[in-house]
Enzyme design. Structure first.
Site, short mmCIF file in Angstrom:
data_model
loop_
_atom_site.label_atom_id
_atom_site.label_comp_id
_atom_site.label_asym_id
_atom_site.label_seq_id
_atom_site.Cartn_x
_atom_site.Cartn_y
_atom_site.Cartn_z
NE ARG A 304 -22.23 -17.00 6.86
CZ ARG A 304 -22.87 -17.89 6.08
NH1 ARG A 304 -23.77 -18.71 6.59
NH2 ARG A 304 -22.59 -17.97 4.80
CD GLU A 707 -17.87 -20.82 7.87
OE1 GLU A 707 -18.39 -20.95 6.75
OE2 GLU A 707 -17.71 -19.71 8.42
MO1 MOS Z 1 -14.24 -18.27 7.02
S1 MOS Z 1 -14.69 -17.79 8.95
O1 MOS Z 1 -15.57 -17.65 6.20
O2 MOS Z 1 -12.70 -17.78 6.57
#
Ligand code: MOS
Length: 754
Positions: A304, A707
């Protein structure tokens, strides 16, 4: 809105691991861990510990019935160390006793004979010694080498970002119960129940169907329980299977902080070339990821990083290389953003350096280079429905950023010891697990004869509100009151082969599966109602607010009556459905593909005030325009954005992990590891929801939210640097996060070097 979860929380009624009613004959586990960062285990003396009254057993590597292995991407992680010790805090022996105190006494009485080996903590040193988790990977587009000659400016440098402690409120823990068929029920605080099930099976030698993993909810996770809840659950399960008694294993805060991995620290080298206008033409970057002692999720996280190497910008010639370096620290792991924040920070550092060299405001370069629809990402995916520019423009306009800039300049002219700074941060974050096969979910829906509804999925509630979102989906599809619906615990007997609740995908994947399962039942109900109406045209039947309509007219039937009729007619009121994200793929040989279902965009402005005498600072404001899609639940989404931003700010400012030269975590408690508290949160946080188009791959046209907002926090670093430069224009700029108050002060008053 159904407020079940929050209501339970504020009343202290929600059950976490430590709130489970305790079974009879319960035993407690404690773990003896490696006191050294690198060594050879030559012997273990358990005699003294075994003599303590109340100690039931001590489990070590040789007494494991199945495989001593819990690595999930690579099998490089023993549950209990056998020969080589790889980090301080690595589990060696599991003590099971009648009380937690006796278990701890047992741990203290164990003696280990260890031959010290030389440890490595620095990722670059590890790379130089070829201590790698996996072969390096390079994502490339265009021709970087050829492009340097077209650049009028080339900047280069090194950038470092630190790790980050997850600091979930609920520490790692689990409760394992033996069942009467020789199996186990494990109640675990994990984002990944199927992983606990699979690895407990591997370690105990039981097959997966003998192991039921149950998750009620987590007291926070942030990625720290995607992989690293597993070891403690497997240990409890192993002990319960061995002793045929229930076993509880919960880490204390200090143990949790010292034994578990964190966000990966990265050290990176970059080279960025621009033309005279400030357009970025070429970018080359190498990421040294400090993986810690085992693979854990590091290769996926590094992937990523490579996807997000260019942040929100279009750079035609790009070469990004990721090197996952094996060091003698606890295995670093998933943490909100999953490698993307580290990549984006390097990109912003490069832009900042270029801006200074060109005498420009960094925001000019940022804005000029934003992604547009029709551009291509360096991994081959076309940029579609791009919101990078619209978010940026809306941010400038809505928050009158030009005026803020002027106000800050005026303030800085008038004040000698307090300086202000501001910075922009655009975010573009891809939604989907980049490990393609994980993009699937299933749901099981039951309608009971009283019209109440039970829903099980693979989604784990960890405070992010996924349960409320799934509940809303079912309430909407059935058109019934939310009060009728209950979201069940996450349990491997009801939702099998699940992916972790991670990568911001929990509501999308499990919500879509829920939608499909509900539609199966709804279709049957429509047919039942049509028959009841004396015709066979289910297409004419609708249910609206619990009323059954035929061609738009009331039938006198309501939800409850219809359910009763369906039951009496022997129509199934249960359905299971599976969802897999369509049209995503990635070729790891070419490092090209279309790994994301969609992208999330937004722009933030952060303003800070800095006390240049003391080095202390405050965040005055965070102003954001964010693309939530058609938000399913604006209140939940706002909470996610605010929490993520504060966590991102913490990562870059206060939160500093310090290890001794022997690899011992010195910041292993909350008096010396500082996280943002309520007094440190920004004075003002304004988050505007961008008016948006449909997003069919998100649940009900919403967009994933967990996120992406974390990375807005990156702006705080550059805002602080601006404030510092207003005080001391000639200072040497640190490209080394976190920028703690201590570092600010040392930088501002650093003596001139020859
Ligand atoms: Mo999350 S950092 O993809 O548990």
């Amino acid at each position: 809105m159904n407020v079940q979860e929050p209501r339970l929380h504020v009343r202290g009624e929600s059950h976490f691991i430590d709130d489970q009613p305790l079974p009879e004959n319960l035993l407690y586990g404690a773990v003896f861990v490696s006191p050294t960062a690198h060594g050879r285990l030559n012997g273990l003396n358990l005699e003294k510990a075994e003599k303590i009254p109340g100690i039931e057993t001590i489990i070590t590597a040789p007494s494991i019935p199945g495989e001593n292995q819990i690595g999930s991407i690579f099998p490089d992680e023993p549950l209990l160390a056998d020969q080589i010790l790889h980090y301080q805090g690595q589990a060696i022996a599991l003590v099971i006793a009648q009380s937690p105190e006796i278990a701890s006494a047992g741990v203290r009485a164990i003696l280990a004979e260890i031959e010290e080996l030389e440890p490595v903590f620095d990722p670059r040193q590890a790379a130089a010694k070829d201590l790698l988790i996996c072969p390096p990977r390079t994502f490339a587009a265009g021709d970087v080498e050829k492009s340097w000659q077209d650049c009028s400016l080339i900047v280069e440098g090194r950038v470092d970002t630190g790790g980050q402690e997850h600091l979930y409120l609920e520490t790692q823990g689990s409760l394992a119960l033996p069942t009467d068929n020789g199996g186990l029920k494990i109640i675990s605080a994990t984002q990944n129940p199927t992983l606990v099930q699979r690895l407990t099976a591997k370690v105990t030698g039981l097959s997966m169907h003998r192991i039921e993993v149950e998750v009620h909810r987590l007291g926070g996770a942030f990625g720290g329980k995607e992989e690293q809840a597993t070891a403690w659950a497997v240990m409890a399960g192993l002990a319960a299977a061995t002793l045929k008694k229930p076993v509880k294993l919960v880490l204390r805060r200090g143990e949790d902080m010292r034994y578990t991995g964190k966000r990966h620290p990265y050290s990176s080298d970059y080279r960025l070339g621009l033309n005279e206008q400030g357009r970025m033409l070429a970018y080359e970057v190498t990421f040294y990821q400090n993986a810690g002692a085992t693979a854990d999720l590091s290769p996926a996280i590094l992937e990523r990083t490579l996807f997000h190497a260019a942040g929100s910008y279009f750079i035609p010639n790009l070469k990004a290389t990721g090197i996952s370096c094996r060091t003698n620290l606890p295995p670093n792991t998933a943490f909100r953003g999953f490698g993307a924040p580290q990549a984006m920070f390097v990109m912003e550092a490069a832009i900042f350096k270029a801006a200074i060299a060109m005498g420009k405001d960094p925001s000019e370069i940022q804005k000029l280079n934003l992604l547009k629809s029709g551009d291509y990402f360096h991994f081959g995916m076309e940029v579609e429905h791009c919101q990078a520019e619209s978010c940026w423009q809306e941010t400038e306009k809505r928050f009158n950023s030009d005026k803020s800039k002027q106000d800050i300049r005026a303030f800085n002219r008038e004040h000698r010891l307090v300086k202000k700074g501001m910075a922009f941060m655009p975010v573009c974050f891809g939604i989907s697990f980049t490990t393609i096969f994980l993009n699937q979910a299933n749901a099981l829906v039951h309608v009971y004869t009283d019209g109440s509804v039970s829903i099980s999925t693979g989604a784990v509630e960890m405070g992010q509100g996924v349960n409320i979102k799934i509940l809303q989906v079912a309430a909407e599809i059935f058109s019934i009151s939310p009060e009728r619906i209950k979201i069940e615990s996450t349990n491997t007997t009801r939702a099998a082969n699940t992916s972790p609740t991670a990568a911001s995908t929990g509501a999308d994947l499990n919500g879509k599966a829920t939608e499909l399962a509900c539609r199966i039942i709804l279709e049957r109900l429509h047919r039942t109602a049509a028959a009841e109406q004396g015709h066979n045209d289910p297409g004419h039947i609708t249910i609206e607010q619990e009323q059954v309509l035929d061609t738009g007219k009331r039938t006198g039937l309501d939800w409850e009556k219809l359910i009763t009729i369906a039951y009496l007619k022997r129509v199934s009121l249960s359905a299971q459905a599976h969802y897999a994200t369509p049209d995503i793929h990635f070729d790891q040989k070419k490092e090209k593909g279309r790994p994301f279902a969609y992208l999330v965009y937004g722009t933030a402005i952060i303003e800070v005030s800095l006390d240049c005498l003391r080095g202390i600072y405050q965040v005055d404001s965070v102003k954001v325009v964010h693309d939530f899609g058609r938000s399913l639940n604006p209140l939940i989404d706002l909470g996610q954005a605010e929490g993520a931003i504060v966590q991102g700010i913490g990562w870059l400012t206060l939160e500093e992990l310090i290890y001794s030269d022997q690899g011992r975590l010195l910041t292993g408690n909350l008096t010396n590891y500082k996280v943002p508290d309520i007094y440190y949160t920004p004075r003002e946080m304004t988050i505007h929801f961008l008016k948006n188009l449909n997003n069919p791959l998100g649940i009900f046209n919403s967009k994933a939210v967990g996120e992406p907002p974390f990375m807005y926090g990156i702006a705080v670093y550059w805002a602080l640097i601006e404030a510092m430069r207003a005080f001391r224009p000639d200072m040497e700029i640190p490209y080394d996060a976190p920028l703690t108050p201590e570092k600010v002060l040392l930088t501002l008053y650093k003596e001139e070097q020859e």
